[in-house]
Design a protein around this motif. Structure first.
Motif, PDB file in Angstrom:
ATOM      1  N   ILE A 117      25.768 -28.062  13.431  1.00 16.48           N
ATOM      2  CA  ILE A 117      25.280 -29.136  14.481  1.00 16.48           C
ATOM      3  C   ILE A 117      23.712 -29.249  14.124  1.00 16.48           C
ATOM      4  O   ILE A 117      23.281 -30.345  14.230  1.00 16.48           O
ATOM      5  N   LEU A 121      22.182 -32.903  13.225  1.00  6.42           N
ATOM      6  CA  LEU A 121      20.971 -33.462  13.968  1.00  6.42           C
ATOM      7  C   LEU A 121      19.898 -34.107  13.012  1.00  6.42           C
ATOM      8  O   LEU A 121      19.252 -34.953  13.021  1.00  6.42           O
ATOM      9  N   VAL A 138      21.651 -32.144  23.103  1.00  4.59           N
ATOM     10  CA  VAL A 138      22.283 -30.748  22.673  1.00  4.59           C
ATOM     11  C   VAL A 138      22.200 -29.993  23.938  1.00  4.59           C
ATOM     12  O   VAL A 138      23.252 -29.247  24.269  1.00  4.59           O
ATOM     13  N   ASN A 141      25.067 -31.505  25.883  1.00  7.43           N
ATOM     14  CA  ASN A 141      26.487 -30.832  25.190  1.00  7.43           C
ATOM     15  C   ASN A 141      26.773 -29.683  25.944  1.00  7.43           C
ATOM     16  O   ASN A 141      27.914 -29.423  26.018  1.00  7.43           O
ATOM     17  N   LEU A 307      29.073 -33.771  19.208  1.00  6.95           N
ATOM     18  CA  LEU A 307      28.474 -32.582  19.376  1.00  6.95           C
ATOM     19  C   LEU A 307      29.232 -31.927  20.158  1.00  6.95           C
ATOM     20  O   LEU A 307      29.409 -30.520  19.859  1.00  6.95           O
ATOM     21  N   THR A 310      32.392 -30.728  18.303  1.00  7.90           N
ATOM     22  CA  THR A 310      32.049 -29.597  17.028  1.00  7.90           C
ATOM     23  C   THR A 310      31.774 -28.191  17.690  1.00  7.90           C
ATOM     24  O   THR A 310      32.240 -27.129  17.056  1.00  7.90           O
ATOM     25  N   ASN A 311      31.007 -28.511  18.569  1.00  5.13           N
ATOM     26  CA  ASN A 311      30.635 -27.082  19.289  1.00  5.13           C
ATOM     27  C   ASN A 311      31.800 -26.298  20.092  1.00  5.13           C
ATOM     28  O   ASN A 311      32.103 -25.111  19.731  1.00  5.13           O
ATOM     29  N   SER A 358      18.121 -25.806  18.089  1.00 11.64           N
ATOM     30  CA  SER A 358      19.489 -26.421  18.048  1.00 11.64           C
ATOM     31  C   SER A 358      20.596 -25.358  18.712  1.00 11.64           C
ATOM     32  O   SER A 358      20.234 -24.383  18.935  1.00 11.64           O
ATOM     33  N   SER A 359      21.834 -26.080  18.889  1.00 15.59           N
ATOM     34  CA  SER A 359      22.683 -25.235  19.560  1.00 15.59           C
ATOM     35  C   SER A 359      22.995 -23.868  19.108  1.00 15.59           C
ATOM     36  O   SER A 359      23.458 -23.762  17.798  1.00 15.59           O
TER      37      SER A 359
END
Length: 497
Positions: A117, A121, A138, A141, A307, A310-311, A358-359
């Motif tokens: 992620i 970004l 984020v 998300n 996002l 992916t997460n 970021s996540s």
């Protein structure tokens, strides 16, 4: 009869007192043991501490790498994130989330800023948004993932995945993290050509001292593991780091940014200063809905969709693989406190966006601590506390070169790949999706890609082979979602801006 009553009463009273005083009151250590399930999971405090320490050492590179990725790219307004500030919030968010996960889910999984992620970004999102707006996405998300987990939908999707694919995810992650180790060490390098795309070392040979250090570390760890030495990976990291420091002191290789034969990420040298005051000015610097005004609702929704997918599936795959590696997963791949784990993982995205780190998500490098024997959340607490301390001791986090940490990843990858023995390859309608899941992860450098290809191929091949009734309706929905995920580039291109 009445004369014996007082005597009987006295005996009964003494017996009661004796039995109550003979049972020792629970101690603080005993309560902690039951809370973290140290004894019931067949581990020890020393093992958990070693495992937590090793996971931190293997993951410490993120405190340097995440700032490199996030601070090197200016956003659409021309603003960049400060390197030191990103380093501080990276350690802060990783520490908070890892401790929280250790206390709530009580599993030996560590958290940090996810490399998929943060790269997305930096490469894609901030071309059209400011960093504050990107971090707002984020956070959104993360809130969506928390909602999916809290309502039980995330667990339903988890349970809908066939056991063969869950095992394939574990094996694929093993190959993936081993490949990360080979690349980070310079043992495998890109040729920047169509064929072959990668090669062994530099021009097909091991020509650099950092890669040699990787091989030395790999041999030390491999031999110690084979001889069943406790603390094998940690011992290997300490010894190989000492060798690396000596080599750097003699040859002054420096970083690969200035010397092609130098160290990949961090130069192994004893720092001149040890303590630094963290700059936490990025905490709270996010714009929750600014992206919708800047690029429009549809385009912003597509970014959030990317996002979330992916997460969601990176974490699901990592947790599945790590739980199996730790021996905590059932036959169907579920593990203790699954619901809590899924909720906390979503909170990691919220915290990561809220701090501009970021996540934050589960790191597959946690497998290094698990390989050391960690089985409980106490190992995560140790890792998290070390991340919090790293805010003040940032210079020390760069002492262990990535080439040494890479050797531990290869060893752990080997430990995870052995799970392939649990997969039944007799039926090709399941063999092909399993194979695609395993192979796509390392080849595309993405856990989510491997899971997506596996889901889609499972639904298509199994249904067209006459086994459609065996497929969960949720798997059909998720496979359709992955089709949109893989086609997001063309979809985004036709959306109005």
């Amino acid at each position: 009869m009445s004369s014996n009553a007082p005597q009987a009463s006295s005996i009964l009273w003494e017996t009661t007192i004796s039995s109550s005083t003979s049972t020792p009151a629970p101690t603080a250590t005993g309560r902690l043991d039951r809370f973290f399930e140290i004894t019931s999971r067949g581990t020890t405090w020393a093992t958990e501490i070693r495992g937590g320490l090793l996971t931190f050492v293997t993951m410490a590179y993120i405190v340097i790498l995440n700032p490199i990725i996030l601070s090197s790219t200016p956003d659409v307004a021309g603003h960049s994130l400060g390197f030191e500030q990103v380093g501080a919030v990276t350690a802060l968010s990783a520490g908070v989330m890892t401790v929280l996960f250790g206390l709530v889910a009580r599993l030996p999984f560590a958290f940090a800023a996810g490399l998929g992620i943060n790269s997305f970004l930096a490469v894609n999102v901030v071309k059209v948004l400011t960093w504050q707006e990107a971090m707002g996405l984020v956070v959104i998300n993360g809130l969506i993932i928390v909602l999916l987990a809290a309502t039980g939908l995330r667990r339903l999707i988890f349970n809908a995945v066939p056991p063969q694919l869950k095992t394939a995810i574990t094996v694929g992650i093993g190959l993936f993290i081993a490949f990360i180790g080979f690349v980070d060490s310079g043992f495998v390098r890109s040729t920047k050509a169509a064929s072959p795309p990668v090669q062994l070392g530099e021009a097909g040979s091991i020509a650099t001292l950092p890669t040699l250090v990787f091989l030395i570390a790999l041999v030390i760890m491999g031999v110690l593991m084979a001889r069943k030495v406790k603390g094998a990976l940690l011992i290997g990291i300490v010894v190989a780091t000492a060798v690396a420091i000596i080599i750097e002191a003699i040859f002054h290789l420096g970083s690969s940014a200035k010397n092609p034969d130098g160290w990949n990420l961090s130069v192994p040298a004893l720092p001149t200063s040890i303590i630094s005051v963290p700059n936490l000015s990025l905490v709270g610097q996010f714009d929750l809905f600014g992206s919708f005004a800047r690029i429009g609702g549809l385009a912003a929704i597509m970014l959030v969709f990317t996002l979330v997918f992916t997460n969601f599936f990176d974490a699901m795959g990592s947790m599945t693989g790590l739980a199996r590696s730790a021996g905590l997963a059932d036959e169907d791949g579920t593990f203790p406190r699954l619901q809590s784990a899924l909720i906390v993982e979503g909170v990691g995205a919220v915290v990561g966006g809220g701090t501009s780190a970021s996540s934050n998500t589960v790191f597959v490098e946690s497998a290094s601590g698990i390989g050391e024997g960690a089985k409980t959340g106490f190992a995560s607490v140790i890792t998290g506390v070390l991340f919090l301390l790293a805010m003040f001791f940032t210079p020390l986090t760069s002492v262990v070169p990535s080439e040494v940490a890479a050797a531990a990843l290869v060893i752990v990858g080997a430990l995870m790949v052995v799970q392939i023995r649990h997969i039944d390859f007799h039926e090709f309608s399941s063999t092909l999706p399993v194979f695609l899941t395993i192979i796509v992860m390392p080849l595309t450098y993405s856990i989510a890609n491997g899971i997506g290809v596996g889901f889609i191929s499972w639904v298509l091949v199994r249904s067209l082979s006459g086994k459609a009734r065996e497929i969960s309706p949720l798997l059909w929905i998720v496979a359709a979602g992955f089709l949109v995920y893989f086609a997001r580039g063309p979809i985004e291109a036709i959306l109005p801006h």
